[in-house]
Design a protein around this motif. Structure first.
Motif, PDB file in Angstrom:
ATOM      1  N   GLU A 224     -28.490  48.179 -79.804  1.00 22.99           N
ATOM      2  CA  GLU A 224     -29.653  48.978 -79.409  1.00 22.99           C
ATOM      3  C   GLU A 224     -29.522  49.322 -77.925  1.00 22.99           C
ATOM      4  OE1 GLU A 224     -32.784  46.300 -80.373  1.00 22.99           O
ATOM      5  OE2 GLU A 224     -32.216  46.252 -82.476  1.00 22.99           O
ATOM      6  N   GLU A 225     -30.560  49.899 -77.354  1.00 18.70           N
ATOM      7  CA  GLU A 225     -30.652  50.137 -75.906  1.00 18.70           C
ATOM      8  C   GLU A 225     -29.366  50.721 -75.314  1.00 18.70           C
ATOM      9  OE1 GLU A 225     -32.032  46.610 -73.821  1.00 18.70           O
ATOM     10  OE2 GLU A 225     -32.775  45.864 -75.729  1.00 18.70           O
ATOM     11  N   LEU A 226     -29.023  51.941 -75.705  1.00 16.35           N
ATOM     12  CA  LEU A 226     -27.782  52.542 -75.216  1.00 16.35           C
ATOM     13  C   LEU A 226     -27.883  52.907 -73.737  1.00 16.35           C
ATOM     14  CD1 LEU A 226     -27.000  54.812 -78.286  1.00 16.35           C
ATOM     15  CD2 LEU A 226     -26.105  52.549 -77.771  1.00 16.35           C
ATOM     16  N   ALA A 227     -26.853  52.543 -72.980  1.00 12.97           N
ATOM     17  CA  ALA A 227     -26.840  52.866 -71.550  1.00 12.97           C
ATOM     18  C   ALA A 227     -25.561  53.638 -71.199  1.00 12.97           C
ATOM     19  CB  ALA A 227     -26.904  51.585 -70.726  1.00 12.97           C
ATOM     20  N   ASP A 228     -25.681  54.663 -70.385  1.00 13.60           N
ATOM     21  CA  ASP A 228     -24.542  55.520 -70.032  1.00 13.60           C
ATOM     22  C   ASP A 228     -23.666  54.827 -68.988  1.00 13.60           C
ATOM     23  OD1 ASP A 228     -22.859  57.536 -68.893  1.00 13.60           O
ATOM     24  OD2 ASP A 228     -24.207  59.038 -69.704  1.00 13.60           O
ATOM     25  N   SER A 229     -22.362  54.716 -69.261  1.00 14.08           N
ATOM     26  CA  SER A 229     -21.497  54.170 -68.225  1.00 14.08           C
ATOM     27  C   SER A 229     -20.190  54.919 -68.020  1.00 14.08           C
ATOM     28  CB  SER A 229     -21.249  52.682 -68.433  1.00 14.08           C
ATOM     29  OG  SER A 229     -20.731  52.426 -69.715  1.00 14.08           O
ATOM     30  N   GLY A 230     -20.150  56.217 -68.249  1.00 11.61           N
ATOM     31  CA  GLY A 230     -18.997  56.919 -67.721  1.00 11.61           C
ATOM     32  C   GLY A 230     -18.270  57.938 -68.578  1.00 11.61           C
ATOM     33  N   ASP A 231     -17.298  58.578 -67.934  1.00 14.06           N
ATOM     34  CA  ASP A 231     -16.454  59.590 -68.565  1.00 14.06           C
ATOM     35  C   ASP A 231     -15.341  58.879 -69.343  1.00 14.06           C
ATOM     36  OD1 ASP A 231     -14.120  61.227 -68.913  1.00 14.06           O
ATOM     37  OD2 ASP A 231     -14.979  62.678 -67.519  1.00 14.06           O
ATOM     38  N   PRO A 232     -15.222  59.085 -70.648  1.00 17.08           N
ATOM     39  CA  PRO A 232     -14.258  58.309 -71.438  1.00 17.08           C
ATOM     40  C   PRO A 232     -12.801  58.570 -71.058  1.00 17.08           C
ATOM     41  CG  PRO A 232     -15.259  60.038 -72.770  1.00 17.08           C
ATOM     42  CD  PRO A 232     -16.020  59.997 -71.485  1.00 17.08           C
ATOM     43  N   VAL A 233     -12.471  59.815 -70.687  1.00 19.29           N
ATOM     44  CA  VAL A 233     -11.075  60.123 -70.350  1.00 19.29           C
ATOM     45  C   VAL A 233     -10.679  59.390 -69.067  1.00 19.29           C
ATOM     46  CG1 VAL A 233      -9.427  61.942 -69.769  1.00 19.29           C
ATOM     47  CG2 VAL A 233     -11.187  62.343 -71.518  1.00 19.29           C
ATOM     48  N   ILE A 234     -11.566  59.450 -68.061  1.00 16.47           N
ATOM     49  CA  ILE A 234     -11.286  58.778 -66.787  1.00 16.47           C
ATOM     50  C   ILE A 234     -11.234  57.267 -66.989  1.00 16.47           C
ATOM     51  CG2 ILE A 234     -12.248  58.282 -64.493  1.00 16.47           C
ATOM     52  CD1 ILE A 234     -13.328  61.184 -64.508  1.00 16.47           C
ATOM     53  N   LEU A 235     -12.213  56.750 -67.720  1.00 20.00           N
ATOM     54  CA  LEU A 235     -12.236  55.301 -67.954  1.00 20.00           C
ATOM     55  C   LEU A 235     -10.995  54.822 -68.703  1.00 20.00           C
ATOM     56  CD1 LEU A 235     -15.840  54.161 -68.964  1.00 20.00           C
ATOM     57  CD2 LEU A 235     -14.390  53.221 -67.161  1.00 20.00           C
ATOM     58  N   ALA A 236     -10.613  55.545 -69.754  1.00 21.69           N
ATOM     59  CA  ALA A 236      -9.443  55.140 -70.548  1.00 21.69           C
ATOM     60  C   ALA A 236      -8.201  55.104 -69.670  1.00 21.69           C
ATOM     61  CB  ALA A 236      -9.255  56.100 -71.722  1.00 21.69           C
ATOM     62  N   SER A 237      -8.053  56.125 -68.842  1.00 23.27           N
ATOM     63  CA  SER A 237      -6.886  56.207 -67.979  1.00 23.27           C
ATOM     64  C   SER A 237      -6.883  55.094 -66.928  1.00 23.27           C
ATOM     65  CB  SER A 237      -6.871  57.597 -67.341  1.00 23.27           C
ATOM     66  OG  SER A 237      -6.001  57.631 -66.269  1.00 23.27           O
ATOM     67  N   GLN A 238      -8.070  54.791 -66.372  1.00 22.57           N
ATOM     68  CA  GLN A 238      -8.165  53.693 -65.397  1.00 22.57           C
ATOM     69  C   GLN A 238      -7.818  52.359 -66.041  1.00 22.57           C
ATOM     70  OE1 GLN A 238     -12.172  53.972 -63.929  1.00 22.57           O
ATOM     71  NE2 GLN A 238     -11.649  55.471 -62.341  1.00 22.57           N
TER      72      GLN A 238
ATOM     73  N   HIS B 200     -17.341  47.723 -68.571  1.00 24.69           N
ATOM     74  CA  HIS B 200     -18.102  48.928 -68.199  1.00 24.69           C
ATOM     75  C   HIS B 200     -19.148  48.614 -67.128  1.00 24.69           C
ATOM     76  CE1 HIS B 200     -16.002  50.261 -71.603  1.00 24.69           C
ATOM     77  NE2 HIS B 200     -16.919  50.075 -72.523  1.00 24.69           N
ATOM     78  N   GLN B 201     -19.689  47.405 -67.177  1.00 25.65           N
ATOM     79  CA  GLN B 201     -20.716  47.054 -66.192  1.00 25.65           C
ATOM     80  C   GLN B 201     -20.113  46.554 -64.891  1.00 25.65           C
ATOM     81  OE1 GLN B 201     -23.293  44.310 -68.270  1.00 25.65           O
ATOM     82  NE2 GLN B 201     -23.989  45.874 -69.721  1.00 25.65           N
ATOM     83  N   GLY B 202     -18.768  46.592 -64.817  1.00 24.39           N
ATOM     84  CA  GLY B 202     -18.101  46.253 -63.565  1.00 24.39           C
ATOM     85  C   GLY B 202     -18.108  44.767 -63.237  1.00 24.39           C
ATOM     86  N   LYS B 203     -18.347  43.914 -64.246  1.00 25.55           N
ATOM     87  CA  LYS B 203     -18.340  42.466 -63.993  1.00 25.55           C
ATOM     88  C   LYS B 203     -16.942  41.968 -63.659  1.00 25.55           C
ATOM     89  CE  LYS B 203     -22.199  40.419 -66.463  1.00 25.55           C
ATOM     90  NZ  LYS B 203     -22.526  39.381 -67.460  1.00 25.55           N
ATOM     91  N   THR B 204     -15.941  42.603 -64.277  1.00 22.32           N
ATOM     92  CA  THR B 204     -14.562  42.273 -63.941  1.00 22.32           C
ATOM     93  C   THR B 204     -13.716  43.506 -64.205  1.00 22.32           C
ATOM     94  OG1 THR B 204     -12.761  40.680 -64.245  1.00 22.32           O
ATOM     95  CG2 THR B 204     -13.931  41.375 -66.230  1.00 22.32           C
ATOM     96  N   THR B 205     -12.435  43.426 -63.869  1.00 20.94           N
ATOM     97  CA  THR B 205     -11.512  44.510 -64.190  1.00 20.94           C
ATOM     98  C   THR B 205     -10.407  43.916 -65.052  1.00 20.94           C
ATOM     99  OG1 THR B 205     -10.098  44.058 -62.296  1.00 20.94           O
ATOM    100  CG2 THR B 205     -11.919  45.624 -61.948  1.00 20.94           C
ATOM    101  N   ILE B 206      -9.656  44.811 -65.721  1.00 20.71           N
ATOM    102  CA  ILE B 206      -8.543  44.346 -66.539  1.00 20.71           C
ATOM    103  C   ILE B 206      -7.562  43.569 -65.660  1.00 20.71           C
ATOM    104  CG2 ILE B 206      -6.558  45.091 -67.888  1.00 20.71           C
ATOM    105  CD1 ILE B 206      -8.732  45.896 -69.522  1.00 20.71           C
ATOM    106  N   ALA B 207      -7.283  44.095 -64.479  1.00 25.38           N
ATOM    107  CA  ALA B 207      -6.296  43.452 -63.602  1.00 25.38           C
ATOM    108  C   ALA B 207      -6.773  42.063 -63.191  1.00 25.38           C
ATOM    109  CB  ALA B 207      -6.036  44.325 -62.378  1.00 25.38           C
ATOM    110  N   ALA B 208      -8.062  41.950 -62.825  1.00 26.63           N
ATOM    111  CA  ALA B 208      -8.592  40.644 -62.417  1.00 26.63           C
ATOM    112  C   ALA B 208      -8.572  39.678 -63.602  1.00 26.63           C
ATOM    113  CB  ALA B 208     -10.020  40.799 -61.892  1.00 26.63           C
ATOM    114  N   LEU B 209      -8.932  40.183 -64.765  1.00 28.34           N
ATOM    115  CA  LEU B 209      -8.942  39.346 -65.965  1.00 28.34           C
ATOM    116  C   LEU B 209      -7.539  38.843 -66.278  1.00 28.34           C
ATOM    117  CD1 LEU B 209     -10.300  38.229 -68.530  1.00 28.34           C
ATOM    118  CD2 LEU B 209      -9.912  40.455 -69.595  1.00 28.34           C
TER     119      LEU B 209
END
Lengths: 250, 203
Positions: free
Chosen positions: A22-36, A226-235
């Motif tokens: 539920e409670e959908l929240a917008d967090s970004g452009d999918p093409v940019i996010l996927a590439s990042q 998506h909420q910026g709690k961590t990044t793939i690299a940090a993980l």
């Protein structure tokens, strides 16, 4: 090496992520996010997009093609697949695999048809399930509709039809950030001899570590990233420090 | 300019390979039947997703087998990816057969959990080929397969990978045949570099 897989839930061309569906929240452009995510070391991308209209369907195909041009890692696309023609379109726009969920529950044959034409490795069967008393029950339509399928029974049926991989979401954990539903995942692994991607509940890097140490080979991540709690690299650097061998992008 | 032909034997699932070639500024020609062919491609890429099953029959009826074999007779290079590489060999499991250009078979992997899906490392045995040179030690690539090759000639094996305790050849070099069990087009920067090196070597 275990796979770390960001999931993009896309609506109207933007990434959203629900809390308990539920409670959908917008967090970004999918093409940019996927590439990042790919640049940071994501091992695959899962892209789920339910388009309600023809215009939306065309928009999502265009975005998938844009993502494909940038991505040098596997891309799984799903959401609302009901026909081989739709699968063909998704593959033609650059998906490597398709993820099918609700429609397959009432039409298991579509799994076999996709597997026959493009190979089992092309079919990821996504399942939303939750605990009910002494068993796990399968739900559909984004978790809104209860089905008659018990989880183990549906897993075996889908495997027999030719599913190459499963994406198993715990509705009890999804969006809660309370950790993966390891009991449900272990139950599922007893029923099928296919890779299972764990989904629902990752709230911290420690949750991911716990799942991998418990023997999971692939984990899906959404809100945590998506909420910026961590990044793939940090993980990934955390996992390597903790002794888990994951791919480091070079 | 290098002319690269990509064989499409019916799955039509070539998006990621064509995108990878696009990032290398290679405009590939997709061949679905022999009559599509421009004379004299410099290099052929033989991709592969799906099952051995009916592929050989399809390659014969479409005329693609004869086309590729003429290319081979001229000693022009072919890169087989995944099923594409497996097809170089003779006998598949469950009665399916390959093209028989190389001696060896295509048995199923032993693991309980198949397909082998995900990133895995390659131990490079022959470090000086187009598919290994300048690639760091034990590079990780993306795999998705349930079958493996068992070549009769061990000397063509340039890289080995292990899944659930079972080692299998993941890179072979026997010019003009080159093969990788993994998918360079889905293997990030290293996959990009491997394709670039191969195209450079066969230019």
């Amino acid at each position: 090496m275990p796979r770390i897989i960001p999931c993009l839930d896309v609506r109207h061309g933007r990434v959203v992520k629900g809390v308990r569906f539920e409670e959908l929240a917008d967090s970004g452009d999918p093409v940019i996010l996927a590439s990042q995510y790919a640049d940071q070391g994501a091992d695959e991308i899962v892209w789920l997009d339910i388009a309600a209209t023809i215009e939306e369907a065309q928009l999502s195909l265009n975005l998938i093609a844009q993502a494909r041009a940038l991505l040098a890692i596997p891309l799984t696309v799903g959401g609302g697949i009901r026909s081989l023609a739709h699968v063909e379109q998704l593959l033609a726009h650059g998906a490597d695999k398709v993820s099918i969920n609700s429609f397959a529950l009432s039409h298991p044959d579509i799994i076999a048809e996709i597997a026959y034409r493009w190979g089992s490795q092309c079919v990821v069967v996504a399942i939303d399930a939750r605990r009910e008393a002494d068993h796990y029950q399968v739900y559909k339509n984004g978790g809104r509709l209860r089905t008659d399928w018990e989880l183990g029974e549906w897993l075996r049926t889908a495997q027999d039809q030719g599913a190459g991989e499963f994406l198993l979401t715990s509705m009890d954990r999804d969006g809660t950030q309370a950790g993966y539903d390891l009991a449900m995942l272990q139950y599922a692994q007893k029923h099928v001899a296919r890779p299972i991607i764990a989904s629902g509940g990752a709230g911290s890097a420690a949750d991911v570590l716990q799942a991998l140490k418990a023997g999971q080979h692939a984990v899906l991540l959404a809100s945590l990233l998506h909420q910026g709690k961590t990044t793939i690299a940090a993980l990934k650097s955390y996992l390597i420090q903790e002794g888990v061998s994951v791919r480091w992008p070079v | 300019m290098l002319e690269v032909a990509v064989i499409d034997y019916g799955n039509g699932n070539l998006g990621s390979l064509l995108a990878a070639l696009g990032r290398l500024d290679v405009k590939a020609q997709v061949l679905t039947r022999a009559s599509d062919a421009a004379p004299g491609a410099d290099a052929v890429i033989f991709p592969g997703v799906g099952a051995l099953g009916t592929v050989v029959q399809h390659l014969e009826t479409s005329g693609l087998r004869a086309l590729i074999e003429r290319h081979l007779e001229r000693q022009r290079p072919i890169l087989g990816i995944c099923l594409g590489m497996q097809l170089f060999f003779e006998e598949g499991a469950e009665g399916g057969s390959g093209l028989g250009w190389l001696k060896g078979s295509i048995p199923e992997l032993n693991s309980q959990v198949l397909p082998h899906i995900g990133w895995n490392t390659v131990q490079q045995l022959a470090p000086h080929t187009a598919l290994t040179v300048n690639i760091p030690q034990d590079p990780a690539y993306y795999f998705v397969h349930s079958y493996r090759i068992l070549p009769a000639n061990p000397h063509i094996v340039a890289g080995i990978t292990e899944y659930e305790g079972e080692p299998f050849p993941s890179v072979i070099v026997d010019p003009p045949l080159y093969g990788v069990q993994f998918h360079p087009e889905l293997s990030g920067h290293l996959g990009h570099r491997l394709l670039a090196q191969w195209l450079e070597e066969v230019r």
